[in-house]
Write an enzyme that holds these catalytic residues in place. Structure first.
Site, mmCIF file in Angstrom:
data_model
loop_
_atom_site.group_PDB
_atom_site.id
_atom_site.type_symbol
_atom_site.label_atom_id
_atom_site.label_comp_id
_atom_site.label_asym_id
_atom_site.label_seq_id
_atom_site.Cartn_x
_atom_site.Cartn_y
_atom_site.Cartn_z
ATOM 1 C CE LYS A 128 -4.312 -2.029 1.398
ATOM 2 N NZ LYS A 128 -4.121 -3.288 1.930
HETATM 3 C C1 LIG Z 1 -4.468 -4.567 1.068
HETATM 4 C C2 LIG Z 1 -3.755 -5.795 0.906
HETATM 5 C C3 LIG Z 1 -4.100 -6.571 -0.271
HETATM 6 C C4 LIG Z 1 -5.157 -6.912 -0.932
HETATM 7 O O1 LIG Z 1 -5.274 -5.664 -1.846
HETATM 8 P P1 LIG Z 1 -6.351 -4.992 -2.894
HETATM 9 O O2 LIG Z 1 -6.053 -3.943 -3.466
HETATM 10 O O3 LIG Z 1 -7.474 -4.741 -1.507
HETATM 11 O O4 LIG Z 1 -6.903 -6.148 -3.486
HETATM 12 C C5 LIG Z 1 -3.288 -7.904 -0.087
HETATM 13 N N1 LIG Z 1 -2.257 -8.209 0.756
HETATM 14 C C6 LIG Z 1 -1.947 -6.963 1.608
HETATM 15 C C7 LIG Z 1 -0.593 -7.361 2.550
HETATM 16 C C8 LIG Z 1 -2.404 -5.955 1.739
HETATM 17 O O5 LIG Z 1 -2.357 -5.196 2.626
#
Ligand SMILES: *Cc1c(COP(=O)(O)O)cnc(C)c1O
Length: 484
Positions: A128
Site C-alpha cells: 500500500k
Molecule cells: C490491502 C492488501 C491486500 C489486498 O489488496 P487489494 O487492493 O485490496 O485487493 C493484499 N495483501 C496485503 C498485504 C494488503 O495490505
C-alpha cells in the site's frame, strides 16, 4: 484526460478534480474516458528508465492537468531509495520494486520461471505504500496550490492506516485522525502507528472492534455539514490516484522480467478489495503484454467465486472470516465495479442497476450468459487458499528457495502454482514482508521471520494513542478541538 463515473451520470472531470474525491456523486467510481495505448516501441523505449522516471511517463498520461515539471518533481521525491529501502539484503537498493526469481518450474513437457515482484520495501513494509506515498505528495501539492486544508479521517485494522500515516506525516495542510480497534492489532502494527511523533497524526484507539471504528467514520462522513465545515476527507482504496499509481509497478515488473516486448508475462495478485489487480487490468487494457491476471483470494472468496461461476455474492459481516491473511478479509470488493464497467461495454446504467442490486439483494448472477463467456478475453482467472495452504506454501517456498514469504504472498503463490503456463514467466506480487505477520510465520517455520534493521525494537518505543469509547460525538469533538 477526462474522467467519468462507472454509473454513467458524471462526466468530463480532470485528474485534480477527482484527486480528493471518493465516490462520484452518483455512487459510482471514477475511471478515465479511454485508456491511453502504449505501443511496443514505447514500451521498449522505457526499458532504461528508473522507477521514478517510469512513474512520470505513465502518470503524465492520466494526470495531464499537473504541469509536467511539477509531476516530475513529485515522482522523483516519492520513489527514492531512501523511502523504499527495506529491501532484502541481496537487492540493489536503487530498485524500488525488484524482481526475485525463485527458480524454474516444470510445466508439462516445458518449464517456466516464477518470481516475486517485491512491492513491500516502503516504510510500512506492505504494497500500500507504493500508492499511498504518492498520494501524500499529490495531496500536499494540490492543497498548497489551492490554499486549502484537509483532515483525513479513517478506520484501520492495520495496514491501510499505517500506510496513510506514513504517507501523510509532516505534510503541510494535512491532519490524520486514524481510528483503530483497541487491542486488536499485532504489537508490531501498534508500534508502527502509535510510535509516530508527528504533530499532524492522531491515533485514536476505539474500545470496540474494527466495524465500530468503521461505523464512526461512516457516521461522520454522512454528516455533510460537519464534513464540509471541517474539511473531512478519506484515503480509501477506491481513490483513483491510488489505483493509477499501482499501474506503474505492473509496467516495471514486466520490463524487468523481459528482454523484449514480444514476450508475455502473467501476474498473480493476492486480492481483497480488487484495487491491486484492477491496476493490472488497466495496465493490460493499455497494451501491456499480460497473459493472465490471476486473482488469488483467501477463505473470503467472493472474487474467486465470481471468476469461476459468474455469480457475485457479497458476504454479510457475520460471514466474513478473520484469517491469517487479514488484509484480504473482505465481504465485497470495492474496486470490482471498475472492472465490471469495462467488461459490460462501459454501460453506466447497467452498472448502476447491478450495484444497487448488490446493496438491496446482495449480488448478481451472470452464469450461463454470453457476457460471462467473454470474461476470458480480459485474462482473468482465479483461485483460493486456506490457512493450511498458507502454512504449507510458506514451508515449501522456504525449503525449496530459501525465501520467507508473508501470509498474503503465500495465498498468491499457492494459486500461481496452479496456473503456470510453459514459457510464460509468472510474477507473484509480494504484498507484505513476513515480519508483519510473525506469529503465522513462526507457526509454519518454527522460528520468527527476519526483521529489517530499521525495525529493531520498535515495540519498545514510546507510544502516543488516545483511547475513546465507540462514540461518534466524542470523535467529532476531538476533531473540532484539534483542527482549530
Ligand atoms: C490491502 C492488501 C491486500 C489486498 O489488496 P487489494 O487492493 O485490496 O485487493 C493484499 N495483501 C496485503 C498485504 C494488503 O495490505
Amino acid at each position: 484526460m477526462r474522467y467519468i463515473s462507472t454509473r454513467g451520470s458524471q462526466q468530463n472531470l480532470s485528474f485534480l478534480q477527482i484527486l480528493l474525491a471518493g465516490l462520484a456523486p452518483d455512487g459510482g467510481l471514477y475511471l478515465p474516458e479511454t485508456y491511453p495505448q502504449i505501443s511496443k516501441q514505447t514500451l521498449d523505449s522505457w526499458r532504461g528508465l528508473s522507477y521514478a522516471q517510469l512513474a512520470f511517463e505513465i502518470l503524465s498520461l492520466f494526470a495531464d492537468d499537473i504541469p509536467a515539471a511539477d509531476l516530475k518533481v513529485i515522482c522523483e521525491k516519492t520513489y527514492t531509495s531512501k523511502v523504499y529501502c527495506h529491501t532484502r539484503e541481496q537487492d540493489d537498493a536503487t530498485d524500488i520494486t525488484p524482481v526475485h526469481w525463485l527458480g524454474d518450474v516444470a510445466v508439462g513437457q516445458g518449464q517456466t520461471s516464477i518470481g516475486l515482484l517485491s512491492l513491500s520495501n516502503g516504510p510500512t513494509l506492505a504494497f500500500k505504500d507504493m500508492a499511498m506515498q504518492l498520494l501524500g505528495n499529490l495531496f500536499e501539492y494540490v492543497l498548497a496550490r489551492e490554499n486549502k486544508e484537509l483532515n483525513i479521517l479513517g478506520a484501520t485494522s492495520g495496514d491501510t492506516g499505517s500506510a496513510a500515516e506514513y504517507a501523510m506525516r509532516g505534510k503541510k495542510g494535512i491532519k490524520v485522525f486514524m481510528l483503530s480497534p483497541k487491542g486488536k492489532m499485532s504489537p508490531f502494527q501498534c508500534a508502527q502507528m502509535y510510535s509516530l511523533k508527528d504533530e499532524n497524526i492522531f491515533n485514536i484507539a476505539i474500545e470496540g472492534v474494527f466495524d465500530d471504528a468503521q461505523d464512526i467514520v461512516k457516521a461522520v462522513s454522512n454528516d455533510l455539514a460537519f464534513k464540509a465545515q471541517h474539511q473531512i476527507g478519506t484515503v480509501n482504496s477506491i481513490n483513483w490516484a491510488r489505483v493509477v499509481a499501482q499501474v506503474v509497478y505492473y509496467f516495471a515488473g514486466y520490463l524487468r522480467a523481459t528482454d523484449s516486448s514480444s514476450e508475455k508475462v502473467s501476474f498473480c495478485v493476492p486480492s481483497g478489495n480488487f484495487g491491486n489487480v484492477c491496476a493490472g487490468h488497466i495496465a493490460r487494457m493499455m497494451g501491456l503484454p499480460i497473459e493472465k491476471l490471476i486473482v488469488a483470494t483467501n477463505e473470503n472468496d467472493v472474487l474467486d467465486e465470481f471468476f469461476k461461476t459468474g455469480v457475485y455474492r457479497a458476504r454479510k459481516a457475520a460471514e466474513t472470516l478473520h484469517t491469517s491473511s487479514p488484509s484480504m478479509d473482505i465481504s465485497k470488493a470495492s474496486n470490482f465495479e471498475r472492472f465490471v464497467f469495462d467488461w459490460l461495454g462501459r454501460d453506466g446504467a447497467e452498472v448502476a442497476k447491478l450495484f444497487k442490486q448488490v446493496d438491496t439483494s446482495g449480488g448478481f448472477d451472470f452464469s450461463n450468459t454470453t457476457q460471462f463467456g467473454q470474461i476470458a478475453q480480459y485474462g482473468f482467472v482465479s483461485g483460493r487458499s486456506t490457512h493450511e495452504d498458507r502454512i504449507r506454501t510458506i514451508q515449501q517456498v522456504a525449503n525449496t528457495y530459501h525465501v520467507v514469504i508473508d501470509t498474503h504472498t503465500a495465498d498468491g503463490m499457492k494459486v500461481a502454482l496452479e496456473h503456470l503456463t510453459a514459457g510464460v514467466k509468472m510474477l507473484v506480487l509480494e504484498t507484505a514482508l513476513p515480519i508483519k505477520f510473525a506469529s503465522t510465520i513462526e507457526e509454519a517455520l518454527g522460528h520468527p521471520p527476519g526483521r529489517p534493521s530499521a525495525f529493531e525494537g520498535i515495540e519498545q518505543l514510546p507510544q502516543q494513542v488516545i483511547e475513546m469509547p465507540p462514540n461518534v460525538q466524542a470523535v467529532k469533538q476531538f476533531i473540532v478541538e484539534h483542527t482549530k
